[in-house]
Design an enzyme around this catalytic site. Sequence first.
Site, PDB file in Angstrom:
ATOM      1  N   HIS A  19      68.766 -81.594 -80.304  1.00  0.00           N
ATOM      2  CA  HIS A  19      68.694 -79.894 -79.862  1.00  0.00           C
ATOM      3  C   HIS A  19      69.276 -79.240 -81.022  1.00  0.00           C
ATOM      4  O   HIS A  19      69.553 -79.246 -81.178  1.00  0.00           O
ATOM      5  CB  HIS A  19      70.202 -80.719 -78.559  1.00  0.00           C
ATOM      6  N   SER A 259      74.162 -78.076 -72.986  1.00  0.00           N
ATOM      7  CA  SER A 259      75.230 -79.763 -73.385  1.00  0.00           C
ATOM      8  C   SER A 259      73.321 -80.169 -73.936  1.00  0.00           C
ATOM      9  O   SER A 259      72.486 -79.681 -73.392  1.00  0.00           O
ATOM     10  CB  SER A 259      75.443 -80.753 -71.966  1.00  0.00           C
ATOM     11  N   LYS A 260      73.485 -81.568 -74.504  1.00  0.00           N
ATOM     12  CA  LYS A 260      72.751 -81.876 -75.421  1.00  0.00           C
ATOM     13  C   LYS A 260      71.663 -82.551 -73.731  1.00  0.00           C
ATOM     14  O   LYS A 260      69.982 -82.746 -74.168  1.00  0.00           O
ATOM     15  CB  LYS A 260      72.939 -82.546 -75.964  1.00  0.00           C
ATOM     16  N   ARG A 261      72.107 -82.950 -72.205  1.00  0.00           N
ATOM     17  CA  ARG A 261      71.251 -83.346 -72.139  1.00  0.00           C
ATOM     18  C   ARG A 261      70.630 -82.065 -71.095  1.00  0.00           C
ATOM     19  O   ARG A 261      70.114 -82.085 -70.241  1.00  0.00           O
ATOM     20  CB  ARG A 261      72.059 -83.939 -70.425  1.00  0.00           C
ATOM     21  N   ASP A 262      70.531 -80.987 -71.354  1.00  0.00           N
ATOM     22  CA  ASP A 262      70.360 -79.103 -70.502  1.00  0.00           C
ATOM     23  C   ASP A 262      68.932 -79.497 -71.004  1.00  0.00           C
ATOM     24  O   ASP A 262      68.646 -79.516 -72.310  1.00  0.00           O
ATOM     25  CB  ASP A 262      70.840 -78.119 -70.706  1.00  0.00           C
TER      26      ASP A 262
END
Length: 491
Positions: A19, A259-262
């Site tokens: 990321h 966030s990493k998940r973004d």
Amino acid sequence: MANANVRVRFCPSPTGNPHVGLVRTALFNWAYARHSGGTMVFRIEDTDAARDSEESYLQLLDSLRWLGLDWDEGPEAGGPHAPYRQSQRMDIYKDVAEKLQAAGHAYHCYCTPLELEARRDAARAAGKPSGYDGKCRTLSAEQKAAYEAEGRESIVRFKMPDEPITFTDLVRGELTFTPDNVPDYGIVRANGAPLYTLVNPVDDALMEITHVLRGEDLLSSTPRQIALYKALIELGVAQQIPAFGHLPYVMGEGNKKLSKRDPQASLNIYRERGFLPEGLLNYLSLLGWSFSADQDVFSISEMIEKFDVADVNANPARFDLKKAEAINADHIRRLDVKAFTEACEPWLQAPHADWAPDDFDRAAWEAIAPYAQTRLTVLSDITANVDFLFRKEPVEDEASWTKAMKEGSDALLRTAREKLEAADWTSPESLKEAVLAAGEAHGLKLGKAQAPVRVAVTGRTVGLPLFESLQILGKERTLSRIDAALAKLAA
Ligand code: GLU
Ligand code: ZN
């Protein structure tokens, strides 16, 4: 400043996709190494078998290579401190953990999660610090034996000194942590697996890292690591405590931490959209650093020349996709036309392209490329901009069709076809005059007159300069597409 003794490291865990936060950390370390003439160490922190994957490891290598962030020591490169994958260094950590215990810097803790929770709650209720209370620091041999006989499991805890820890962060200046805020912490799991808290500073020590540059989210582990370092120095495992610099948080949408998940955080997205590595790195370097007050676009070598950790700003940085795109667009303009032509090629093939490989016409591509280069934001935009040259028929886009084909468009197209047929196809200017004249004949300005021509020939309302496009497509194909559009309008 040149300092060949600088040794920095990039030490990701191979979990999930890379990321942008990770890339920013890699970039700042790398730029500092290259700026100072020091060494970039790449280490893989894969001690968590449950979360680490080989796929993610290979992706990390591939991503760094794509970005051009090379390493002097690490996987595949090797180096004096090999191996650089922590999963291959387990004996080292076991040995250090034993030495720490033998010297009284670490101890077995037999507290169960339930007991810890009960004491934490009681401490909170009494308004006292709620971290680990040090209960097992002073267990007698009998108590230990009794716990073992009960079949209790134990973790290994590092014993924090009972005094404040102060250090000068390269970004944030002097910071002090009091013992209440940094309780004894686990370094080895009950099953014998060493934790990040141990393996990360042990490897930094053994690999002689001089500067630890990492995200602000890791700031709370720094006092623990400094205390551990002091113990390692006493044991002869470490020589010196590295300098620490914590890079600011990156904020995303709605001023929340990215966030990493973004989805916006995924490196692969930028790669698939056709960001240039230098464009993306240029933008990411601005997350916490600036080149100069009036210049946002620069080359990687210009960045290296200027980059210093001391200039990193402690304030949170805001991730701004529009700005990233604008900077990337600038880097696309900076390529020489040959490099641009080559960089676009992946997007001129399947799966991006929906024409047969044989229908790709290199001469036409090279002719149109200079017009595209001044217009793209990301390289993937190229496919839709030039597909009219390679598809047998233009794309069918109903929205464009309805927008451009008005009452009277058939008459306009018929006139345009006549004039284009008679035009001089060696000059785009002559094609423009043809369409201009057709427009005049129907009381339309050039803009209005060229819209149906563009949609008939390219399928889209927007695209590259029309008359150059027609010329490159050729007279025969242009006229037959106008005929097809006329037939469609008649139907
Ligand atoms: N493996 C750790 C992580 O990816 C490294 C943290 C550090 O730089 O110390 O979060
Ligand atoms: Zn305990």
